[in-house]
Design a protein around this motif. Structure first.
Motif, PDB file in Angstrom:
ATOM      1  N   THR A  37       5.450   2.261   4.472  1.00  0.00           N
ATOM      2  CA  THR A  37       5.700   2.352   3.024  1.00  0.00           C
ATOM      3  C   THR A  37       4.665   3.282   2.406  1.00  0.00           C
ATOM      4  O   THR A  37       3.810   2.851   1.620  1.00  0.00           O
ATOM      5  CB  THR A  37       5.625   0.956   2.378  1.00  0.00           C
ATOM      6  OG1 THR A  37       4.329   0.390   2.659  1.00  0.00           O
ATOM      7  CG2 THR A  37       6.720   0.050   2.902  1.00  0.00           C
ATOM      8  N   PRO A  38       4.704   4.569   2.763  1.00  0.00           N
ATOM      9  CA  PRO A  38       3.658   5.488   2.271  1.00  0.00           C
ATOM     10  C   PRO A  38       3.615   5.619   0.754  1.00  0.00           C
ATOM     11  O   PRO A  38       2.564   5.959   0.197  1.00  0.00           O
ATOM     12  CB  PRO A  38       4.034   6.823   2.929  1.00  0.00           C
ATOM     13  CG  PRO A  38       5.464   6.691   3.303  1.00  0.00           C
ATOM     14  CD  PRO A  38       5.678   5.253   3.624  1.00  0.00           C
ATOM     15  N   GLU A  39       4.722   5.307   0.086  1.00  0.00           N
ATOM     16  CA  GLU A  39       4.711   5.407  -1.378  1.00  0.00           C
ATOM     17  C   GLU A  39       3.813   4.356  -2.013  1.00  0.00           C
ATOM     18  O   GLU A  39       3.435   4.470  -3.189  1.00  0.00           O
ATOM     19  CB  GLU A  39       6.138   5.268  -1.920  1.00  0.00           C
ATOM     20  CG  GLU A  39       6.790   3.919  -1.702  1.00  0.00           C
ATOM     21  CD  GLU A  39       7.387   3.749  -0.324  1.00  0.00           C
ATOM     22  OE1 GLU A  39       7.957   2.671  -0.049  1.00  0.00           O
ATOM     23  OE2 GLU A  39       7.296   4.688   0.494  1.00  0.00           O
ATOM     24  N   ALA A  40       3.430   3.357  -1.237  1.00  0.00           N
ATOM     25  CA  ALA A  40       2.603   2.271  -1.790  1.00  0.00           C
ATOM     26  C   ALA A  40       1.116   2.482  -1.571  1.00  0.00           C
ATOM     27  O   ALA A  40       0.300   1.660  -2.000  1.00  0.00           O
ATOM     28  CB  ALA A  40       3.026   0.939  -1.173  1.00  0.00           C
ATOM     29  N   ILE A  41       0.719   3.573  -0.896  1.00  0.00           N
ATOM     30  CA  ILE A  41      -0.699   3.800  -0.605  1.00  0.00           C
ATOM     31  C   ILE A  41      -1.155   5.108  -1.238  1.00  0.00           C
ATOM     32  O   ILE A  41      -0.350   5.986  -1.552  1.00  0.00           O
ATOM     33  CB  ILE A  41      -0.963   3.844   0.910  1.00  0.00           C
ATOM     34  CG1 ILE A  41      -0.126   4.954   1.560  1.00  0.00           C
ATOM     35  CG2 ILE A  41      -0.651   2.504   1.553  1.00  0.00           C
ATOM     36  CD1 ILE A  41      -0.384   5.121   3.030  1.00  0.00           C
ATOM     37  N   THR A  42      -2.456   5.228  -1.420  1.00  0.00           N
ATOM     38  CA  THR A  42      -3.021   6.449  -1.995  1.00  0.00           C
ATOM     39  C   THR A  42      -3.891   7.197  -1.002  1.00  0.00           C
ATOM     40  O   THR A  42      -4.068   8.406  -1.128  1.00  0.00           O
ATOM     41  CB  THR A  42      -3.848   6.131  -3.252  1.00  0.00           C
ATOM     42  OG1 THR A  42      -4.872   5.195  -2.907  1.00  0.00           O
ATOM     43  CG2 THR A  42      -2.955   5.553  -4.343  1.00  0.00           C
ATOM     44  N   TYR A  43      -4.442   6.498   0.011  1.00  0.00           N
ATOM     45  CA  TYR A  43      -5.262   7.176   1.004  1.00  0.00           C
ATOM     46  C   TYR A  43      -5.430   6.307   2.236  1.00  0.00           C
ATOM     47  O   TYR A  43      -5.202   5.084   2.213  1.00  0.00           O
ATOM     48  CB  TYR A  43      -6.642   7.540   0.436  1.00  0.00           C
ATOM     49  CG  TYR A  43      -7.500   6.364   0.023  1.00  0.00           C
ATOM     50  CD1 TYR A  43      -8.299   5.700   0.956  1.00  0.00           C
ATOM     51  CD2 TYR A  43      -7.531   5.911  -1.300  1.00  0.00           C
ATOM     52  CE1 TYR A  43      -9.087   4.619   0.601  1.00  0.00           C
ATOM     53  CE2 TYR A  43      -8.315   4.843  -1.670  1.00  0.00           C
ATOM     54  CZ  TYR A  43      -9.084   4.197  -0.721  1.00  0.00           C
ATOM     55  OH  TYR A  43      -9.855   3.130  -1.084  1.00  0.00           O
ATOM     56  N   PHE A  44      -5.847   6.950   3.324  1.00  0.00           N
ATOM     57  CA  PHE A  44      -6.273   6.288   4.551  1.00  0.00           C
ATOM     58  C   PHE A  44      -7.703   6.712   4.832  1.00  0.00           C
ATOM     59  O   PHE A  44      -8.054   7.888   4.666  1.00  0.00           O
ATOM     60  CB  PHE A  44      -5.428   6.711   5.747  1.00  0.00           C
ATOM     61  CG  PHE A  44      -4.111   5.997   5.879  1.00  0.00           C
ATOM     62  CD1 PHE A  44      -3.910   4.735   5.351  1.00  0.00           C
ATOM     63  CD2 PHE A  44      -3.062   6.586   6.574  1.00  0.00           C
ATOM     64  CE1 PHE A  44      -2.704   4.080   5.491  1.00  0.00           C
ATOM     65  CE2 PHE A  44      -1.854   5.943   6.724  1.00  0.00           C
ATOM     66  CZ  PHE A  44      -1.669   4.686   6.175  1.00  0.00           C
ATOM     67  N   ASP A  45      -8.551   5.786   5.321  1.00  0.00           N
ATOM     68  CA  ASP A  45      -9.882   6.119   5.809  1.00  0.00           C
ATOM     69  C   ASP A  45      -9.884   6.067   7.332  1.00  0.00           C
ATOM     70  O   ASP A  45      -9.300   5.144   7.931  1.00  0.00           O
ATOM     71  CB  ASP A  45     -10.930   5.150   5.260  1.00  0.00           C
ATOM     72  CG  ASP A  45     -11.341   5.494   3.839  1.00  0.00           C
ATOM     73  OD1 ASP A  45     -11.005   6.605   3.381  1.00  0.00           O
ATOM     74  OD2 ASP A  45     -11.984   4.658   3.185  1.00  0.00           O
ATOM     75  N   LEU A  46     -10.543   7.045   7.950  1.00  0.00           N
ATOM     76  CA  LEU A  46     -10.626   7.119   9.400  1.00  0.00           C
ATOM     77  C   LEU A  46     -12.069   7.277   9.833  1.00  0.00           C
ATOM     78  O   LEU A  46     -12.838   8.009   9.202  1.00  0.00           O
ATOM     79  CB  LEU A  46      -9.825   8.316   9.931  1.00  0.00           C
ATOM     80  CG  LEU A  46      -8.322   8.353   9.669  1.00  0.00           C
ATOM     81  CD1 LEU A  46      -7.771   9.706  10.101  1.00  0.00           C
ATOM     82  CD2 LEU A  46      -7.622   7.229  10.404  1.00  0.00           C
TER      83      LEU A  46
END
Length: 384
Positions: A257-266
């Motif tokens: 559900t990428p529309e529900a997120i603003t970023y990923f941390d790696l």
């Protein structure tokens, strides 16, 4: 005469690194007689482009016309056996002029095996500016001096010609060329490719050429003190699912559900890593973004997109800035939608490369070849 090995260079992503010194003069190498006026059977312009081949104002200043020169250049590329006969249509400062192009490369880059069925030309109302000419991939890759181009334009007549070439199999290619007078002849000072529906030679096809309309990554921010990357997503991602991964540290994040997120941390490997983002649409998964880490080891320093180029040979371009620390045999930049490519050999001889892009949306892929192995080192998308 035995057929030549197929060379589709004038119809494909035109890119070369010419390291020879620039100079010489055109002399009598080019004969700019208009093929439309000699009664011959050579392919000619029947599009009614409105060009006055020999009745332009000040026509006595230069023989022939810009359109005639381009038609003759295309015909010579397909029919000539001597690459110098094709290179003679270029301005003396151009890397493809016989005085500048190494004989080992001349045949590969200037001769083409495909028979030409039709050539259409149109001389357009577009300024030939210094910046427009300098944006041509071949001139960039070869390192032609800015002053040399400025001198070539100074006091000369100029024109831009749009060319459409159709071969006998029905494949159509479009490109634009900047022409300039030199020693009383019209010459080609720069040419940049447009779109082509040619896909007959797999070696000339850009990576991932079919449409893939993912809109996912806005930017990637690196935090070297923490060996961490933050992948920022666009406001309204276009993808069924998305995955961001650190290829060496094996850190990854995914979402359906990428529309529900603003970023990923790696988390990243401090010794060297890459951030790779892939997107899935209708069951098809492709890479949509790639960057190297740490910043001090990056080959690509920055990518900027310019889509406001009314006076340029290319409607839109991507300019890839390099860090200066890159090494390898060959560095290439390609646009996967428009299908342009620019390359330089060796990799450490260039500070930036420019490639034409589709202003409606495109993707830029940077590859580095070393020791016979080619590696993708950067991938970035442009969204209109």
């Amino acid at each position: 005469m035995a057929p030549r090995t197929t060379r589709r260079r004038y119809l494909s992503g035109l890119a070369i690194a010419a390291s020879a010194s620039l100079g010489g003069c055109l002399g009598d190498a080019v004969e700019n007689d208009d093929p439309d006026a000699d009664g011959g059977d050579a392919p000619s312009n029947e599009s009614g482009d409105g060009e006055q081949d020999s009745s332009d104002d000040d026509a006595d200043d230069a023989s022939g016309s810009p359109a005639a020169t381009l038609r003759q250049y295309v015909e010579a590329s397909a029919e000539a056996d001597d690459p110098a006969a094709v290179g003679a249509y270029f301005h003396p400062v151009h890397p493809f002029h016989p005085d500048n192009l190494d004989a080992d490369n001349a045949e590969e880059w200037l001769l083409n095996d495909d028979s030409v069925a039709e050539i259409e030309t149109e001389t357009v109302d577009r300024d030939v500016t210094l910046e427009a000419v300098l944006s041509a991939p071949v001139l960039q890759a070869s390192g032609v001096e800015r002053d040399a181009i400025a001198d070539a334009l100074e006091g000369e007549r100029t024109a831009v010609v749009d060319v459409t070439v159709t071969d006998e199999s029905g494949v159509t290619t479009e490109f634009s060329a900047a022409t300039v007078t030199a020693d009383g002849e019209w010459t080609i000072l720069a040419r940049a490719l447009g779109a082509s529906d040619d896909a007959s030679d797999p070696s000339d096809e850009p990576a991932d050429p079919s449409p893939f309309d993912a809109r996912v990554v806005d930017e990637v921010t690196f935090y070297p003190d923490e060996d961490r990357a933050r992948v920022h997503f666009v406001d309204s991602p276009v993808a069924d699912s998305v995955t961001a991964a650190a290829e060496t540290a094996y850190s990854s994040r995914s979402s359906s559900t990428p529309e529900a997120i603003t970023y990923f941390d790696l988390s990243l490997d401090p010794a060297g890593d890459e951030v790779l983002v892939t997107a899935t649409i209708d069951g098809e998964t492709r890479p949509v973004h790639r960057e190297q880490y740490p910043p001090s080891d990056r080959a690509v320093d920055d990518v900027t997109f310019d889509t406001d180029r009314d006076d340029a040979l290319l409607d839109a371009v991507a300019r890839v800035e390099f860090s200066g620390g890159q090494t390898g045999d060959r560095l290439a930049v390609a646009s996967t939608v428009r299908g342009d490519e620019t390359s330089v050999e060796p990799a450490d001889t260039v500070t930036h490369l420019t490639v034409g892009i589709d202003p409606a949306g495109d993707e830029v892929v940077v590859t580095l070849t070393d020791g016979g192995e080619t590696e993708e080192i950067h991938r970035e998308r442009y969204h209109a």
